[in-house]
Design a protein around this motif. Structure first.
Motif, PDB file in Angstrom:
ATOM      1  N   LYS A  73      24.107  40.390  50.649  1.00  0.00           N
ATOM      2  CA  LYS A  73      24.983  39.591  49.652  1.00  0.00           C
ATOM      3  C   LYS A  73      25.566  38.331  50.208  1.00  0.00           C
ATOM      4  O   LYS A  73      26.137  37.629  49.565  1.00  0.00           O
ATOM      5  CB  LYS A  73      26.155  40.628  49.437  1.00  0.00           C
ATOM      6  CG  LYS A  73      26.317  41.546  48.464  1.00  0.00           C
ATOM      7  CD  LYS A  73      27.401  42.185  48.347  1.00  0.00           C
ATOM      8  CE  LYS A  73      27.583  43.339  47.327  1.00  0.00           C
ATOM      9  NZ  LYS A  73      28.781  43.791  47.218  1.00  0.00           N
ATOM     10  N   VAL A 125      24.422  32.373  48.173  1.00  0.00           N
ATOM     11  CA  VAL A 125      25.237  31.731  47.154  1.00  0.00           C
ATOM     12  C   VAL A 125      25.345  32.485  45.945  1.00  0.00           C
ATOM     13  O   VAL A 125      26.622  32.569  45.070  1.00  0.00           O
ATOM     14  CB  VAL A 125      24.863  30.327  47.137  1.00  0.00           C
ATOM     15  CG1 VAL A 125      25.557  29.506  45.583  1.00  0.00           C
ATOM     16  CG2 VAL A 125      24.881  29.399  48.228  1.00  0.00           C
ATOM     17  N   SER A 135      25.372  35.767  45.210  1.00  0.00           N
ATOM     18  CA  SER A 135      26.436  36.906  45.212  1.00  0.00           C
ATOM     19  C   SER A 135      27.695  36.308  45.440  1.00  0.00           C
ATOM     20  O   SER A 135      28.799  36.787  44.758  1.00  0.00           O
ATOM     21  CB  SER A 135      25.960  37.783  46.381  1.00  0.00           C
ATOM     22  OG  SER A 135      24.823  38.575  46.099  1.00  0.00           O
ATOM     23  N   VAL A 156      29.040  33.392  44.968  1.00  0.00           N
ATOM     24  CA  VAL A 156      29.714  32.413  44.138  1.00  0.00           C
ATOM     25  C   VAL A 156      29.096  32.597  42.683  1.00  0.00           C
ATOM     26  O   VAL A 156      29.992  32.926  41.944  1.00  0.00           O
ATOM     27  CB  VAL A 156      29.130  30.853  44.672  1.00  0.00           C
ATOM     28  CG1 VAL A 156      29.904  29.887  43.646  1.00  0.00           C
ATOM     29  CG2 VAL A 156      29.700  30.525  45.770  1.00  0.00           C
ATOM     30  N   ARG A 157      28.006  32.628  42.543  1.00  0.00           N
ATOM     31  CA  ARG A 157      27.492  32.498  41.218  1.00  0.00           C
ATOM     32  C   ARG A 157      27.706  33.855  40.273  1.00  0.00           C
ATOM     33  O   ARG A 157      28.236  33.545  39.200  1.00  0.00           O
ATOM     34  CB  ARG A 157      26.010  31.900  41.062  1.00  0.00           C
ATOM     35  CG  ARG A 157      25.686  30.683  41.335  1.00  0.00           C
ATOM     36  CD  ARG A 157      24.101  30.490  40.955  1.00  0.00           C
ATOM     37  NE  ARG A 157      23.742  30.810  39.770  1.00  0.00           N
ATOM     38  CZ  ARG A 157      22.467  30.797  39.370  1.00  0.00           C
ATOM     39  NH1 ARG A 157      21.525  30.741  40.097  1.00  0.00           N
ATOM     40  NH2 ARG A 157      22.083  31.072  38.091  1.00  0.00           N
ATOM     41  N   THR A 158      27.571  34.779  40.599  1.00  0.00           N
ATOM     42  CA  THR A 158      27.477  36.017  40.020  1.00  0.00           C
ATOM     43  C   THR A 158      28.830  36.887  40.117  1.00  0.00           C
ATOM     44  O   THR A 158      29.065  37.911  39.478  1.00  0.00           O
ATOM     45  CB  THR A 158      26.265  36.774  40.290  1.00  0.00           C
ATOM     46  OG1 THR A 158      26.493  37.213  41.617  1.00  0.00           O
ATOM     47  CG2 THR A 158      25.047  36.318  39.954  1.00  0.00           C
ATOM     48  N   LYS A 159      29.670  36.329  41.097  1.00  0.00           N
ATOM     49  CA  LYS A 159      30.939  37.086  41.392  1.00  0.00           C
ATOM     50  C   LYS A 159      31.724  37.032  40.058  1.00  0.00           C
ATOM     51  O   LYS A 159      32.038  36.125  39.481  1.00  0.00           O
ATOM     52  CB  LYS A 159      31.604  36.242  42.511  1.00  0.00           C
ATOM     53  CG  LYS A 159      33.022  37.113  42.865  1.00  0.00           C
ATOM     54  CD  LYS A 159      33.884  36.349  44.087  1.00  0.00           C
ATOM     55  CE  LYS A 159      35.220  37.087  44.451  1.00  0.00           C
ATOM     56  NZ  LYS A 159      35.792  36.684  45.303  1.00  0.00           N
ATOM     57  N   GLU A 160      32.469  38.136  39.781  1.00  0.00           N
ATOM     58  CA  GLU A 160      33.194  38.342  38.789  1.00  0.00           C
ATOM     59  C   GLU A 160      34.843  38.911  39.094  1.00  0.00           C
ATOM     60  O   GLU A 160      34.616  39.368  40.267  1.00  0.00           O
ATOM     61  CB  GLU A 160      32.835  39.395  37.741  1.00  0.00           C
ATOM     62  CG  GLU A 160      31.334  39.130  37.194  1.00  0.00           C
ATOM     63  CD  GLU A 160      31.695  38.429  35.992  1.00  0.00           C
ATOM     64  OE1 GLU A 160      32.628  38.551  35.224  1.00  0.00           O
ATOM     65  OE2 GLU A 160      30.594  37.510  35.778  1.00  0.00           O
ATOM     66  N   GLU A 174      36.188  37.869  34.404  1.00  0.00           N
ATOM     67  CA  GLU A 174      35.911  36.595  34.043  1.00  0.00           C
ATOM     68  C   GLU A 174      35.201  35.935  35.373  1.00  0.00           C
ATOM     69  O   GLU A 174      35.210  36.620  36.446  1.00  0.00           O
ATOM     70  CB  GLU A 174      37.094  35.592  34.201  1.00  0.00           C
ATOM     71  CG  GLU A 174      37.945  35.437  35.291  1.00  0.00           C
ATOM     72  CD  GLU A 174      39.260  34.590  35.233  1.00  0.00           C
ATOM     73  OE1 GLU A 174      39.161  33.883  34.168  1.00  0.00           O
ATOM     74  OE2 GLU A 174      40.406  34.813  36.047  1.00  0.00           O
ATOM     75  N   ARG A 175      34.308  35.063  35.175  1.00  0.00           N
ATOM     76  CA  ARG A 175      33.528  34.696  36.472  1.00  0.00           C
ATOM     77  C   ARG A 175      34.282  33.735  37.315  1.00  0.00           C
ATOM     78  O   ARG A 175      35.201  33.128  37.034  1.00  0.00           O
ATOM     79  CB  ARG A 175      32.437  33.535  36.006  1.00  0.00           C
ATOM     80  CG  ARG A 175      31.347  34.394  35.164  1.00  0.00           C
ATOM     81  CD  ARG A 175      30.439  33.535  34.716  1.00  0.00           C
ATOM     82  NE  ARG A 175      30.039  32.214  35.326  1.00  0.00           N
ATOM     83  CZ  ARG A 175      29.317  31.389  34.925  1.00  0.00           C
ATOM     84  NH1 ARG A 175      29.462  31.096  33.610  1.00  0.00           N
ATOM     85  NH2 ARG A 175      29.055  30.283  35.677  1.00  0.00           N
ATOM     86  N   PHE A 225      33.232  31.760  39.611  1.00  0.00           N
ATOM     87  CA  PHE A 225      32.855  30.127  39.666  1.00  0.00           C
ATOM     88  C   PHE A 225      32.555  29.876  38.155  1.00  0.00           C
ATOM     89  O   PHE A 225      31.424  30.469  37.616  1.00  0.00           O
ATOM     90  CB  PHE A 225      31.803  29.631  40.515  1.00  0.00           C
ATOM     91  CG  PHE A 225      31.540  28.503  40.759  1.00  0.00           C
ATOM     92  CD1 PHE A 225      32.416  27.502  41.356  1.00  0.00           C
ATOM     93  CD2 PHE A 225      30.428  28.000  40.042  1.00  0.00           C
ATOM     94  CE1 PHE A 225      32.135  26.205  41.678  1.00  0.00           C
ATOM     95  CE2 PHE A 225      30.366  26.551  40.153  1.00  0.00           C
ATOM     96  CZ  PHE A 225      30.907  25.671  40.874  1.00  0.00           C
ATOM     97  N   PRO A 226      32.885  28.857  37.536  1.00  0.00           N
ATOM     98  CA  PRO A 226      33.785  28.035  37.991  1.00  0.00           C
ATOM     99  C   PRO A 226      35.329  28.330  37.690  1.00  0.00           C
ATOM    100  O   PRO A 226      36.313  27.836  37.800  1.00  0.00           O
ATOM    101  CB  PRO A 226      33.501  26.507  37.446  1.00  0.00           C
ATOM    102  CG  PRO A 226      32.802  27.167  35.976  1.00  0.00           C
ATOM    103  CD  PRO A 226      32.261  28.669  36.303  1.00  0.00           C
ATOM    104  N   PHE A 227      35.494  29.310  36.583  1.00  0.00           N
ATOM    105  CA  PHE A 227      36.681  29.543  35.969  1.00  0.00           C
ATOM    106  C   PHE A 227      37.835  29.905  36.951  1.00  0.00           C
ATOM    107  O   PHE A 227      38.988  29.309  36.702  1.00  0.00           O
ATOM    108  CB  PHE A 227      36.624  30.713  34.837  1.00  0.00           C
ATOM    109  CG  PHE A 227      35.284  30.329  33.966  1.00  0.00           C
ATOM    110  CD1 PHE A 227      35.598  28.998  33.320  1.00  0.00           C
ATOM    111  CD2 PHE A 227      34.246  31.060  33.717  1.00  0.00           C
ATOM    112  CE1 PHE A 227      34.610  28.814  32.196  1.00  0.00           C
ATOM    113  CE2 PHE A 227      33.251  30.714  32.970  1.00  0.00           C
ATOM    114  CZ  PHE A 227      33.220  29.760  32.212  1.00  0.00           C
ATOM    115  N   ILE A 235      38.166  29.798  40.120  1.00  0.00           N
ATOM    116  CA  ILE A 235      38.395  28.410  40.896  1.00  0.00           C
ATOM    117  C   ILE A 235      39.195  27.462  40.182  1.00  0.00           C
ATOM    118  O   ILE A 235      40.103  26.927  40.831  1.00  0.00           O
ATOM    119  CB  ILE A 235      36.889  27.989  41.449  1.00  0.00           C
ATOM    120  CG1 ILE A 235      36.367  29.060  42.254  1.00  0.00           C
ATOM    121  CG2 ILE A 235      36.950  26.601  42.107  1.00  0.00           C
ATOM    122  CD1 ILE A 235      36.740  28.849  43.869  1.00  0.00           C
TER     123      ILE A 235
END
Lengths: 221, 368
Positions: free
Chosen positions: B22, B25, B27, B29-33, B240-241, B243-245, B247
């Motif tokens: 994991k 990037v 895991s 950042v991009r796909t983290k919920e 919600e995601r 990144f970027p929401f 953050i």
């Protein structure tokens, strides 16, 4: 001979101090008036009063300062300029406005001092009159000390332009971060739609509300 | 065999907590919920605490340019910063107000994380590192309080250090000397003086920030690896995601908090809430002013210390720290509902002691 003169001056000053150098009635009145604790620094140069050998106390004064003290002690009537080494600016101003005679008379009714002194003078420029600071038990010579609510009101008025500027700067900074994030998302290959054209907060918010309907992520445990 | 099993178990524990697959990037950042539910607001408190720490760092660095950590000059240098250095009063107020705000944010963050059972497997390390950060934050407050070298600072520090030594009376045998030795180690000399100031300064500006960075890195890595806990017993299924929401919302919150902090620091000097004799230069030979107390965030332990026997407080304090550190294992099977009740009880105690501590003290002791 010079030493004897200096010694005589010191004795005169010291005796003067014990007679009429400190007037604790004012401090006692303020103490009873406010939940704040006060000490002699309300009007004096040193918190423990004029007697002693610490800075601002009689025992520490140089010959020149002793001369200045004796001169200040001659200010029995109002209107004379005073620069006493054992008083702070508020104490000096009090003697200038009321004269030593006036102050000695007020010792019996220290609650009348604010009216006698008047509410026009604001030595530290914090927007709170010296007389009001005396009533509140705050320092009339320190712009960072006063009734918090009055200070807040005064400082908001005095600094409104700075506050507007910092608000604009913060908003611009957030706008920049907004765009930076959109660019970064594009750079790492995120949702292409987000990086197209403008990437304002509104757009993010709209997309965000759409995403809220997504199914639960595998990250949740 | 037992050793081999222990090593195996430890390795499995660490592999679960730090999954290498994991650490990329995608895991992190991009796909983290991030879960969305009625307690979602609490997810922003950790970021807020981090932001306030950054404010501390920047303003603290600025203060270091002018502050002089000697008993003869410390108070004068702080007065110089406040009265004569351009923007000095603002920076000092920002430092002071954000310190209080940071402690508030950290405590609320801990309480909400506890109520949301954010310590449950595999987030034990996130929790334990968070508790360590809380303790470090309190240590920041304790050491920073002494630095202006005014009456309340020195006298309150004396009381705090004295209470360490008193703990020795309740320890058996040779252990009874340990608290005294610890106090001497911190204090550096027979009474609070130059050695104490030097040590507190070094601890405040070097030791604690380094420790904070280390533990914070572990905390953040762990948070990113395992994501936010589901927070509620019945997940809504909405996310919600990160990144970027998430953050972005974090950034807006930081912006708003910065503005509020700036307004407060510019317009409301911290010292205006106290009696001025407390802020006069410390004088060992002079009179001690009334109203010596620690900072407000220690009231929850200060007032009970004034009212109850010392050993009760010592026991309660050590038990509380132990329970906090072991929470992932102690409350493993406790429902979030039960944790919520415990959180409300603890929060009520903290608020009551902080806001009404003085009145409670006077009620039992009959006057200040």
């Amino acid at each position: 001979m010079r030493r004897m003169v200096l010694a005589a001056m010191w004795v005169t000053a010291a005796l003067g101090a014990s007679r009429a150098g400190a007037y604790p009635e004012f401090q006692a009145w303020v103490d009873g008036q406010t939940p704040r604790n006060v000490n002699c620094a309300l009007c004096h140069a040193h918190g423990d009063g004029p007697d002693g050998v610490k800075p601002g106390q009689i025992g520490s004064l140089s010959p020149e300062q002793l001369a200045a003290l004796n001169e200040a002690r001659q200010a029995f009537e109002p209107g004379q300029q005073v620069d006493s080494p054992i008083l702070n600016e508020f104490g000096d101003r009090m003697v200038e406005k009321l004269g030593r005679t006036g102050i000695i008379q007020l010792r019996q009714r220290p609650g009348d001092l604010p009216q006698a002194y008047g509410f026009e003078s604001d030595l530290d420029g914090d927007g709170i009159p010296d007389a009001r600071e005396y009533i509140d038990g705050t320092l009339a010579t320190n712009a960072h000390h006063g009734d918090p609510w009055l200070l807040l009101r005064h400082n908001l008025k005095a600094n409104w332009w700075h506050l507007v500027l910092i608000a604009i700067a913060t908003l611009l900074g957030l706008y920049g971060i907004n765009n930076l994030l959109a660019w970064f998302e594009q750079a790492i290959g995120g949702d292409e739609e987000a990086a197209e054209g403008e990437a304002g907060i509104m757009k993010f918010e709209i997309r965000n509300s759409k995403l809220e309907t997504n199914s639960n992520s595998t990250i949740l445990k | 065999m037992k050793t081999a099993q222990l090593v195996q178990t430890s390795l499995e524990f660490l592999t679960d907590r730090f999954p290498i697959e994991k650490m990329n990037v995608n895991s992190l950042v991009r796909t983290k919920e991030v879960p969305v539910h009625r307690m979602s607001w609490a997810y922003y408190l950790g970021g807020l605490a981090l932001f306030l720490f950054l404010v501390q760092l920047v303003t603290g660095l600025m203060l270091m340019f002018y502050y002089e950590p000697t008993v003869s000059d410390a108070h004068a240098s702080v007065e110089r910063i406040t009265e004569h250095i351009g923007g000095g009063a603002l920076v000092r107020n920002l430092h002071t107000w954000s310190a209080s705000a940071m402690i508030f944010a950290v405590v609320v963050h801990m309480l909400t994380a506890f109520a949301m059972k954010a310590f449950a497997k595999p987030r034990e390390i996130t929790w334990v590192s968070g508790v360590l950060l809380l303790l470090i934050t309190f240590a920041f407050g304790f050491t920073g309080y002494l630095l202006p070298w005014h009456q309340i600072a020195v006298n309150a520090t004396k009381v705090g250090l004295q209470s360490i030594e008193e703990a020795g009376a309740y320890l058996p045998g040779a252990m009874s000397a340990w608290p005294g030795a610890l106090k001497e180690l911190i204090q550096g000399e027979a009474s609070v003086g130059q050695a104490t100031l030097s040590r507190f300064y070094a601890i405040h500006v070097m030791v604690l920030p380094l420790a904070f960075f280390g533990v914070l890195s572990l905390h953040l890595l762990s948070v990113q690896l395992h994501g936010m806990s589901q927070g509620v017993d019945r997940p809504t299924g909405r996310t919600e995601r990160f990144f970027p929401f998430f953050i972005l919302k974090d950034a807006w919150l930081w912006g708003v908090v910065f503005l509020v902090l700036f307004v407060v620091a510019l317009c409301l000097p911290f010292e205006a809430f106290f009696s001025y004799p407390l802020f006069e230069a410390y004088d060992a030979m002079g009179s001690t002013p009334d109203g010596i107390k620690p900072e407000w965030y220690f009231y929850f332990i200060y007032y009970p210390l004034e009212l109850l026997p010392f050993w009760v407080i010592m026991l309660a304090q050590n038990a509380a720290i132990a329970v906090l550190l072991a929470a992932p294992w102690i409350f493993r099977k406790t429902s979030r509902r039960a944790l919520g009740v415990i959180t409300v009880a603890v929060a009520t105690y903290l608020v009551v002691m902080t806001v009404f501590g003085q009145q409670i003290y006077e009620m039992f002791k009959g006057g200040a």
